[in-house]
Design an enzyme around this catalytic site. Sequence first.
Site, PDB file in Angstrom:
ATOM      1  N   ARG A 161      -5.721   6.695  14.160  1.00 16.53           N
ATOM      2  CA  ARG A 161      -4.838   5.749  14.626  1.00 16.53           C
ATOM      3  C   ARG A 161      -3.959   6.323  15.833  1.00 16.53           C
ATOM      4  NH1 ARG A 161      -1.990   0.870  13.441  1.00 16.53           N
ATOM      5  NH2 ARG A 161       0.233   0.930  13.448  1.00 16.53           N
ATOM      6  N   ARG A 195      -4.820   0.237  10.714  1.00 20.16           N
ATOM      7  CA  ARG A 195      -4.453   1.130   9.621  1.00 20.16           C
ATOM      8  C   ARG A 195      -5.496   1.056   8.522  1.00 20.16           C
ATOM      9  NH1 ARG A 195       0.107  -2.237  10.846  1.00 20.16           N
ATOM     10  NH2 ARG A 195       1.922  -1.109  11.494  1.00 20.16           N
ATOM     11  N   HIS A 205       3.325  -2.789  15.630  1.00 20.59           N
ATOM     12  CA  HIS A 205       4.657  -2.270  15.158  1.00 20.59           C
ATOM     13  C   HIS A 205       5.597  -3.398  15.428  1.00 20.59           C
ATOM     14  CE1 HIS A 205       3.514   2.300  16.264  1.00 20.59           C
ATOM     15  NE2 HIS A 205       3.256   1.881  15.019  1.00 20.59           N
ATOM     16  N   LYS A 210       1.314  -5.133   8.279  1.00 22.92           N
ATOM     17  CA  LYS A 210       2.560  -5.066   7.251  1.00 22.92           C
ATOM     18  C   LYS A 210       3.394  -6.163   7.333  1.00 22.92           C
ATOM     19  CE  LYS A 210       3.218  -0.108   7.284  1.00 22.92           C
ATOM     20  NZ  LYS A 210       4.093   1.156   7.727  1.00 22.92           N
ATOM     21  N   HIS A 235      -5.195   7.841   9.592  1.00 24.48           N
ATOM     22  CA  HIS A 235      -4.005   7.784  10.432  1.00 24.48           C
ATOM     23  C   HIS A 235      -4.000   8.611  11.784  1.00 24.48           C
ATOM     24  CE1 HIS A 235      -0.598   4.889   9.849  1.00 24.48           C
ATOM     25  NE2 HIS A 235       0.236   5.950  10.898  1.00 24.48           N
TER      26      HIS A 235
END
Length: 304
Positions: free
Chosen positions: A253, A156, A276, A180, A250
Amino acid sequence: MFSDKFIQYIKHEKRFSAHTVTAYENDLKQFIAYLNPSGSTPSVIHPSEVSHHHIRNWMVQLMDEKLNARSVSRKLATLRKYFKFLLQQGLITANPASKVSSPRPDKKLPVIVDTDKITAMLDGRLDNEEDVVFPHTFKGLRDKLVIEMLFGTGMRLAELLSIKEDDIDTYERTIKVLGKRNKQRLLPVNNELFELIGQYIEAKKNQNFHNNSLTFIVTDKGANAYPKLIYLIVQKYLSYISTQNKKSPHVLRHTFATTLLNNGANLNAIKELLGHANLSATQIYTHNSVERLKSIYKQAHPKA
């Protein structure tokens, strides 16, 4: 409809932002207007007379007017909060909006760029080569590294900007990124990217920047790189190989993930590489692969 009390409640007690309050207010005005068309006798006077049928029919009308599913869902969320407030105030005995389901949002396929074209660009094999080749300067090397890292690892934008030189393991050929929810993961580095990283580190040292940046990717003057800089780099070079409007980090990505899937990579492995939390977020890339197979079928099969 007691909408004024509700607006005062979310404005002063819940302290919603002015933008949110305005959106809620507009949603309620539209719903009240639907229930009481101009020039006709109001069919609904008290909120207790509103049923889930009224709400569902309004949503159908909005969809017929080509309002997208996301916007309709937001208006339904407004009604849910509104009737929940009235329920708490003892003005109604049930929340009619709780019986209505949100419309399923349209699935947007991830935007990608042609893998062959981006590979050719990075290898300096495009027709308009003299315009596309990355300049033999620190800036040109930095720009190429940005594209290679995003396309070669699927990281990211925020992860790219947070990388420090210590996060690069030249022995294991991996890059440690912080994703994240502060989850760390290791990303493998291909041979070309590994060599490019080495060249960049050496060139960065030779620049003798006075201000020692904390991040691996830096500006032309040695300061920490920032989001807009990366966007400008990506937009500049993707414009050489793509005419689509969306040209962002993105997109690279998405291209990384779709390329892996098209070449037989396991979906769970792609999930881990992308960072993810669950497989459902990764499965969106299967749709691109299905569309690709359909295209091949239409071109190659005589009955297509």
